[in-house]
Design a protein around this motif. Structure first.
Motif, PDB file in Angstrom:
ATOM      1  N   THR A 151      -5.828  -4.030  -4.747  1.00  0.00           N
ATOM      2  CA  THR A 151      -7.074  -4.846  -5.169  1.00  0.00           C
ATOM      3  C   THR A 151      -7.351  -5.726  -6.809  1.00  0.00           C
ATOM      4  OG1 THR A 151      -8.966  -1.961  -4.335  1.00  0.00           O
ATOM      5  CG2 THR A 151      -9.317  -4.337  -6.116  1.00  0.00           C
ATOM      6  N   VAL A 152      -6.651  -4.719  -7.123  1.00  0.00           N
ATOM      7  CA  VAL A 152      -5.861  -5.789  -8.999  1.00  0.00           C
ATOM      8  C   VAL A 152      -5.360  -7.217  -7.733  1.00  0.00           C
ATOM      9  CG1 VAL A 152      -4.365  -6.531 -10.371  1.00  0.00           C
ATOM     10  CG2 VAL A 152      -5.891  -4.014  -9.841  1.00  0.00           C
ATOM     11  N   ASN A 153      -4.201  -7.021  -6.653  1.00  0.00           N
ATOM     12  CA  ASN A 153      -3.719  -7.761  -6.210  1.00  0.00           C
ATOM     13  C   ASN A 153      -4.694  -8.930  -5.247  1.00  0.00           C
ATOM     14  OD1 ASN A 153      -0.876  -7.257  -7.297  1.00  0.00           O
ATOM     15  ND2 ASN A 153      -0.703  -5.826  -5.393  1.00  0.00           N
ATOM     16  N   ALA A 154      -5.471  -8.163  -4.611  1.00  0.00           N
ATOM     17  CA  ALA A 154      -6.439  -9.035  -3.838  1.00  0.00           C
ATOM     18  C   ALA A 154      -7.344 -10.106  -4.392  1.00  0.00           C
ATOM     19  CB  ALA A 154      -6.974  -8.214  -2.563  1.00  0.00           C
ATOM     20  N   ALA A 155      -7.323  -9.903  -5.552  1.00  0.00           N
ATOM     21  CA  ALA A 155      -8.196 -10.242  -6.103  1.00  0.00           C
ATOM     22  C   ALA A 155      -7.161 -11.656  -6.716  1.00  0.00           C
ATOM     23  CB  ALA A 155      -9.519  -9.438  -7.231  1.00  0.00           C
TER      24      ALA A 155
END
Length: 306
Positions: A185-189
């Motif tokens: 999730t963090v990487n996608a954002a």
């Protein structure tokens, strides 16, 4: 003394080697040679130089090393399986692997095919390369280690204890699958936006990018909920995920994210490992993912120019 091979001498690989080498036998393994003297710049700007043992895969074939106790695979997600195949006949099939990839692509595949223990690590340590002989440690953050089937708790605890002793703060956990999805999730954002716009992580807080960060998190929070992944830090729903993303942005404000490093070097990015699993999940569950698909398309067009 247990030896550690680090397969893939990129930013995290070299940061890991700098951390481990004072306490244990450590060797970087890559496709090409590196200078013996390697410089590390700390988050505070302090510099130190160490001699780090390094060999190429070809040299490993002609001059075998003693069998390692751990093999850390620190390549990009899409290269992890090929990297493992390149040294698989040089290690026993019971050798523990440690996977440091972003996303959720290489981890389940290698766990299913490797006969020995497969640990997965997720970290918010920030690092980037500034040359063949130097790496910058841009931001500190926790590292979590475990295996997808929760079968190797003692091994994870031993490795976490060693890493923590080096200052590479690590914790063994029984819920690594959930934490990998959290990191996803963090990487996608963060990663696609900094890569497309050529900015450091901290710049996402500005008006030019914050709205798009929030749009990504909105889509991802709904997807993650369908995957039965609990929101972080005991929070609820989309707000908890957004708080996590902004906290990582703050902690790694000066970091040049790995996807941005790839774009600057005109290399393929890890969009397939980061955006791919989220888009696949959204489509399985009938959820909207237009923002994620748009980011994926923009990155694909950018890569096509390389």
């Amino acid at each position: 003394m247990t030896s550690h091979w680090i397969l893939g001498p990129g930013a995290i690989g070299r940061l890991l080697a700098h951390s481990l080498s004072p306490l244990t036998d450590t060797t970087l393994i890559g496709r090409r040679g590196l200078p013996e003297q390697q410089r590390l710049t700390s988050p505070e700007g302090e510099e130190q130089t160490k001699r780090l043992a390094s060999v190429t895969v070809a040299e490993l074939t002609s001059h075998p090393l003693p069998a390692p106790g751990f093999v850390h695979i620190t390549t990009k997600a899409m290269a992890a399986e090929a990297a493992l195949a390149s040294i698989a006949d040089r290690v026993t099939p019971t050798t523990p692997l440690v996977l440091w990839q972003n996303g959720f692509l290489a981890q389940p595949r290698i766990t299913q095919t490797w006969p020995g223990p497969v640990l997965c690590a997720t970290t918010t340590q920030g690092a980037y390369l500034t040359g063949d002989d130097s790496v910058v440690h841009a931001g500190r953050g926790p590292t979590f280690i475990g295996d997808l089937d929760n079968q190797h708790a003692r091994l994870a605890e031993a490795l976490a204890a060693l890493l923590s002793e080096t200052g590479f703060a690590a914790t063994a956990v029984g819920d690594i699958r959930q934490r990998l999805w959290q990191k996803l999730t963090v990487n996608a954002a963060i990663n696609p936006l900094v890569a497309l716009n050529g900015v450091r992580n901290g710049e996402l807080r500005g008006n030019a990018y914050a709205g798009r960060v929030e749009a990504v998190v909105k889509e991802v929070a709904a997807i993650i909920n369908q995957e039965n992944i609990a929101p972080p830090n005991g929070g609820e729903g989309e707000n908890a995920w957004l708080a996590l993303v902004w906290q990582v942005v703050e902690n790694t404000a000066n970091n040049k994210a790995s996807m941005l490093q790839d774009v600057e070097a005109k290399r393929p990015t890890e969009r397939g490992a980061i955006l791919g699993p989220l888009i696949d999940s959204a489509e399985r569950h009938g959820l909207p993912c237009g923002v994620l698909k748009e980011l994926n398309s923009e990155l694909a067009k950018l890569e096509a120019k390389f």
